[in-house]
Design an enzyme around this catalytic site. Structure first.
Site, PDB file in Angstrom:
ATOM      1  N   VAL A 103      22.898 -18.397 -12.130  1.00 44.89           N
ATOM      2  CA  VAL A 103      21.600 -17.782 -12.404  1.00 44.89           C
ATOM      3  C   VAL A 103      20.467 -18.777 -12.212  1.00 44.89           C
ATOM      4  O   VAL A 103      19.313 -18.390 -11.991  1.00 44.89           O
ATOM      5  CB  VAL A 103      21.603 -17.215 -13.843  1.00 44.89           C
ATOM      6  CG1 VAL A 103      21.607 -18.333 -14.876  1.00 44.89           C
ATOM      7  CG2 VAL A 103      20.446 -16.259 -14.077  1.00 44.89           C
ATOM      8  N   LYS A 104      20.769 -20.082 -12.265  1.00 44.67           N
ATOM      9  CA  LYS A 104      19.727 -21.106 -12.160  1.00 44.67           C
ATOM     10  C   LYS A 104      19.105 -21.184 -10.764  1.00 44.67           C
ATOM     11  O   LYS A 104      18.034 -21.762 -10.601  1.00 44.67           O
ATOM     12  CB  LYS A 104      20.308 -22.470 -12.540  1.00 44.67           C
ATOM     13  CG  LYS A 104      20.723 -22.591 -13.997  1.00 44.67           C
ATOM     14  CD  LYS A 104      19.535 -22.554 -14.934  1.00 44.67           C
ATOM     15  CE  LYS A 104      19.964 -22.838 -16.368  1.00 44.67           C
ATOM     16  NZ  LYS A 104      18.838 -22.851 -17.305  1.00 44.67           N
ATOM     17  N   ASP A 105      19.761 -20.597  -9.760  1.00 48.54           N
ATOM     18  CA  ASP A 105      19.152 -20.571  -8.419  1.00 48.54           C
ATOM     19  C   ASP A 105      17.795 -19.885  -8.471  1.00 48.54           C
ATOM     20  O   ASP A 105      16.827 -20.307  -7.834  1.00 48.54           O
ATOM     21  CB  ASP A 105      20.049 -19.815  -7.435  1.00 48.54           C
ATOM     22  CG  ASP A 105      21.272 -20.607  -7.016  1.00 48.54           C
ATOM     23  OD1 ASP A 105      21.543 -21.651  -7.631  1.00 48.54           O
ATOM     24  OD2 ASP A 105      21.965 -20.159  -6.082  1.00 48.54           O
ATOM     25  N   ALA A 116      15.249 -22.212 -10.326  1.00 43.43           N
ATOM     26  CA  ALA A 116      14.930 -23.389  -9.519  1.00 43.43           C
ATOM     27  C   ALA A 116      13.966 -23.034  -8.392  1.00 43.43           C
ATOM     28  O   ALA A 116      13.001 -23.769  -8.118  1.00 43.43           O
ATOM     29  CB  ALA A 116      16.205 -24.001  -8.957  1.00 43.43           C
TER      30      ALA A 116
END
Length: 340
Positions: free
Chosen positions: A43-45, A48
């Protein structure tokens, strides 16, 4: 149809009906939002990408500049990948709790790893990691610390992408959502979007036992990346209806159950979310569509959560035996239903 950039592959992750967590007799359907289908496997894509876009607007970020960030793994993977694409130098501040595979991923994309080896007064490394990241940004020319814990751009990433995707995938019929607290960003962004659309949507925030995002006293835990020793600025607690703290034992058992029941190999935060969802479904009386935002892949945890020796070393080997018992009970229940 094809993508012109890896960036175009971020988001639009699939929603999977999780039959092992649903209760069809009561018309309670549970769905998993599979964020492991992002190119960086988490989910951090989304966060970021939005953080970098905001830095480009606010600071004129350009190729050759440096990005520094404190992270336990997934944000490091996402930023290393995106910095490689855009020509930014990436400095990732990690600690010994981070799986070795996560550090190797950063280096594979050309990133630099700075390791913080001494914990703070709570036994966590997080505050010291953040301090090191801020110091590096202040002393390195053309260097920006994105600050995923307090930067509202990370919330926007999920308000404008993850939240709308969930609603569209269920044709607007979302009764509850279960989300990991993490740094607060994806929980807050999703909750804000869903609450603005329908204030009755029930938002459940999940964190490890020992994490203090929702209060309490910090105690070190084994779940990586989903708990904090402080309350981040990006957590909007007024949007959360219910909070659940999950033990390492229940989180990791939840991971193994998802693998055995659904064929999903996911990280510890997904296991804790699944456990919280099981408890929620048990006490529900009305039909409902429930969405679990499952943050990342389990590939990075093959030497921890999915390793028998690691589990034994942390006195968690018996969760596998407990799973066998639970599986037998589930099969017996299914057979009883079929005979009705």
């Amino acid at each position: 149809m094809y993508a012109n950039s890896l960036v175009e592959l971020i988001g639009n992750t699939p929603l999977l009906h999780l039959r092992s967590l649903s209760n069809e007799q009561r018309n309670i359907r549970v769905f998993g939002k599979l964020e492991c289908h992002n190119p960086g496997y988490s989910v951090k894509d989304r966060s970021a990408l939005q953080l970098l876009r905001q830095a480009e607007r606010d600071y004129g970020l350009k190729p050759g500049w440096s990005i520094v960030e404190s992270t336990s793994g997934n944000m490091g993977h996402a930023l290393a990948m995106l910095c490689a694409i855009h020509g930014y130098r990436f400095i990732c501040v990690l600690d010994p709790k981070t799986p070795k595979a996560n550090a190797n991923v950063v280096r594979a994309f050309g990133g630099q790893v700075e390791m913080v080896n001494q914990p703070d007064e709570t036994g966590s490394y997080q505050k010291k990691r953040i301090a090191v990241a801020k110091s590096l940004a202040a002393t390195t020319p053309n260097c920006i610390n994105l600050d995923q814990y307090n930067n509202p751009a990370a919330i926007d990433a999920h308000y404008y992408s993850t939240g709308p995707e969930i609603v569209n995938q269920l044709s607007g019929k979302v009764d509850a959502v279960v989300v990991s607290a993490s740094t607060g960003s994806h929980l807050s962004g999703i909750a804000r979007y869903l609450k603005e659309r329908d204030s009755r949507t029930h938002v459940i925030g999940v964190e490890p036992e020992g994490s203090v995002v929702f209060g309490g006293v910090y105690v070190p835990h084994l779940q990586n990346g989903s708990g904090l020793s402080f309350k981040p600025g990006n957590i909007l607690t007024d949007l959360v209806d219910e909070t659940v703290k999950v033990s390492d034992r229940h989180a990791f058992a939840g991971c193994h159950r998802l693998a055995l029941d659904e064929g999903l190999l996911l990280g510890g935060s997904s296991g804790s979310i699944a456990h919280a969802a099981r408890c929620y479904v048990e006490r529900l009386n009305d039909p409902a569509n429930i969405v679990l935002v499952l943050p990342d892949s389990g590939v990075k945890y093959l030497e921890t959560i999915y390793d028998d020796e690691w589990l034994s070393a942390h006195r968690l080997h018996d969760i596998l035996r407990d799973l066998d018992t639970a599986t037998e009970a589930t099969e017996a229940h299914a057979l009883a239903l079929e005979s009705l």
